[in-house]
Design a protein around this motif. Structure first.
Motif, PDB file in Angstrom:
ATOM      1  N   VAL A 282     -12.830 108.766  53.526  1.00 43.43           N
ATOM      2  CA  VAL A 282     -12.532 109.802  54.527  1.00 43.43           C
ATOM      3  C   VAL A 282     -12.740 109.249  55.929  1.00 43.43           C
ATOM      4  O   VAL A 282     -11.918 109.450  56.826  1.00 43.43           O
ATOM      5  CB  VAL A 282     -13.409 111.049  54.297  1.00 43.43           C
ATOM      6  CG1 VAL A 282     -13.388 111.959  55.532  1.00 43.43           C
ATOM      7  CG2 VAL A 282     -12.917 111.829  53.091  1.00 43.43           C
ATOM      8  N   ARG A 283     -13.835 108.514  56.111  1.00 44.53           N
ATOM      9  CA  ARG A 283     -14.119 107.947  57.437  1.00 44.53           C
ATOM     10  C   ARG A 283     -13.054 106.920  57.830  1.00 44.53           C
ATOM     11  O   ARG A 283     -12.621 106.859  58.982  1.00 44.53           O
ATOM     12  CB  ARG A 283     -15.508 107.314  57.450  1.00 44.53           C
ATOM     13  CG  ARG A 283     -16.651 108.322  57.380  1.00 44.53           C
ATOM     14  CD  ARG A 283     -18.000 107.669  57.660  1.00 44.53           C
ATOM     15  NE  ARG A 283     -18.359 106.715  56.614  1.00 44.53           N
ATOM     16  CZ  ARG A 283     -18.996 107.038  55.491  1.00 44.53           C
ATOM     17  NH1 ARG A 283     -19.318 108.323  55.267  1.00 44.53           N
ATOM     18  NH2 ARG A 283     -19.306 106.123  54.585  1.00 44.53           N
ATOM     19  N   GLU A 286      -9.843 108.818  58.725  1.00 40.55           N
ATOM     20  CA  GLU A 286      -9.985 109.472  60.034  1.00 40.55           C
ATOM     21  C   GLU A 286      -9.853 108.459  61.167  1.00 40.55           C
ATOM     22  O   GLU A 286      -9.223 108.746  62.199  1.00 40.55           O
ATOM     23  CB  GLU A 286     -11.346 110.180  60.119  1.00 40.55           C
ATOM     24  CG  GLU A 286     -11.429 111.426  59.249  1.00 40.55           C
ATOM     25  CD  GLU A 286     -12.822 112.050  59.256  1.00 40.55           C
ATOM     26  OE1 GLU A 286     -12.946 113.238  58.894  1.00 40.55           O
ATOM     27  OE2 GLU A 286     -13.783 111.340  59.630  1.00 40.55           O
ATOM     28  N   ASP A 287     -10.431 107.275  60.956  1.00 46.32           N
ATOM     29  CA  ASP A 287     -10.336 106.229  61.972  1.00 46.32           C
ATOM     30  C   ASP A 287      -8.883 105.777  62.151  1.00 46.32           C
ATOM     31  O   ASP A 287      -8.396 105.603  63.275  1.00 46.32           O
ATOM     32  CB  ASP A 287     -11.217 105.043  61.551  1.00 46.32           C
ATOM     33  CG  ASP A 287     -11.395 104.037  62.675  1.00 46.32           C
ATOM     34  OD1 ASP A 287     -11.364 104.450  63.848  1.00 46.32           O
ATOM     35  OD2 ASP A 287     -11.568 102.830  62.380  1.00 46.32           O
ATOM     36  N   ILE A 289      -6.158 107.528  61.429  1.00 46.77           N
ATOM     37  CA  ILE A 289      -5.402 108.632  62.030  1.00 46.77           C
ATOM     38  C   ILE A 289      -5.664 108.721  63.524  1.00 46.77           C
ATOM     39  O   ILE A 289      -4.738 108.941  64.327  1.00 46.77           O
ATOM     40  CB  ILE A 289      -5.736 109.963  61.320  1.00 46.77           C
ATOM     41  CG1 ILE A 289      -5.173 109.941  59.889  1.00 46.77           C
ATOM     42  CG2 ILE A 289      -5.162 111.156  62.089  1.00 46.77           C
ATOM     43  CD1 ILE A 289      -5.665 111.081  59.023  1.00 46.77           C
ATOM     44  N   ASP A 290      -6.924 108.544  63.925  1.00 52.62           N
ATOM     45  CA  ASP A 290      -7.260 108.587  65.362  1.00 52.62           C
ATOM     46  C   ASP A 290      -6.499 107.501  66.116  1.00 52.62           C
ATOM     47  O   ASP A 290      -5.936 107.756  67.194  1.00 52.62           O
ATOM     48  CB  ASP A 290      -8.764 108.391  65.555  1.00 52.62           C
ATOM     49  CG  ASP A 290      -9.564 109.628  65.159  1.00 52.62           C
ATOM     50  OD1 ASP A 290      -8.952 110.707  65.041  1.00 52.62           O
ATOM     51  OD2 ASP A 290     -10.788 109.495  64.958  1.00 52.62           O
TER      52      ASP A 290
END
Length: 301
Positions: A282-283, A286-287, A289-290
């Motif tokens: 997940v992390r 998210e990284d 996607i950011d």
């Protein structure tokens, strides 16, 4: 150095006393920077303890009884300070050398100065360049200087910098406004001599932005368009960057599509620590996607 000086004195015999007014500086002297406070200290030392090391001079052609310095300009300058302080002309202990022509004079003066610890980088660069011009090879200069061929090459390039850049290397400048030797050599190596304006611009920007060596190299690559990897034996161009970017988008879209129809739960079904793996992934997602959102924003704008 001390042992070398003693050996030289033994082969030259006793130094001769020569009035200061009869000794001239050598116009071809490779050294141009002399620290003012250091000269004052040297003058104090000579006044208190006497002259510890003779200067080296040669006869001035056509002027009997007059001489030109080969080595020892710091002492010569310090004696002038003493003359100014006391009003009495000093006598300078001097070794008189035989010099057949200007080329030999310069060579003797240069070799004497090259081994001094306080020789400024620009003076050393100018001296090496003159010796190179007079026929010395880079390998020969490396042996003479006791340095690597790469070192000599860097200093020879340093001498090609415009005067505006060299002024930024003046040892009297404050540390935060001083261009370092490494930065200057990188500029000389990375920017063609045929583009002096860019050399000056990059040097000034490196100081204004307080850049370190790595950032200065990056600035040089950016300004010359040589940043990054090579493509087909040449440095990349902006058009190459776009091809890489377009390929990245197509590849990412294709690979992402492979997972869109998968049952995600089945991916973790036989993992030893499903919770930990899910949290780590997940992390990472998210990284990613950011970062993609930042790229997306820039492309839209």
């Amino acid at each position: 150095m001390a042992t070398q000086n003693v050996a030289q004195e033994e082969t030259r015999g006793r130094p001769l006393p020569v009035r200061l007014s009869r000794i001239e500086r050598f116009d071809g002297q490779p050294r141009t920077f002399f620290n003012g406070s250091s000269l004052e200290d040297l003058a104090d030392s000579i006044e208190q303890d006497g002259q510890q090391q003779p200067v080296m001079i040669c006869t001035k052609f056509g002027h009997p009884g007059h001489f030109i310095l080969i080595d020892g300009e710091r002492r010569w300058r310090a004696f002038h300070l003493i003359w100014k302080r006391t009003g009495q002309e000093p006598v300078v202990q001097s070794f008189v050398e035989v010099v057949k022509d200007l080329k030999e004079h310069f060579r003797k003066s240069t070799i004497a100065n090259l081994h001094r610890e306080d020789l400024s980088p620009l003076d050393e660069a100018a001296a090496l360049a003159r010796l190179r011009q007079d026929g010395d090879t880079i390998e020969g200069l490396a042996l003479l200087r006791g340095r690597s061929v790469t070192y000599i090459d860097g200093y020879l390039r340093l001498n090609t910098l415009p005067d505006e850049v060299k002024k930024l290397m003046d040892p009297s400048r404050s540390k935060d406004s001083l261009l370092t030797v490494t930065q200057a050599i990188d500029i000389a190596r990375g920017i063609p001599e045929s583009d002096p304006e860019l050399r000056v611009t990059v040097a000034q920007e490196a100081i204004e932005r307080n850049l370190g060596v790595i950032d200065t190299k990056a600035l040089i690559e950016h300004r010359t368009g040589t940043a990054g990897y090579r493509v087909g034996g040449r440095f990349r161009r902006p058009s190459d960057d776009y091809k890489v970017f377009a390929s990245f988008l197509a590849r990412t879209l294709s690979q992402t599509g492979r997972f869109s129809g998968l049952n995600i739960d089945n991916l973790y079904l036989h993992r030893d620590n499903e919770s930990e793996d899910r949290g780590k992934d997940v992390r990472s997602l998210e990284d990613i996607i950011d970062k993609l959102n930042i790229i997306l924003k820039e492309v839209r704008e």
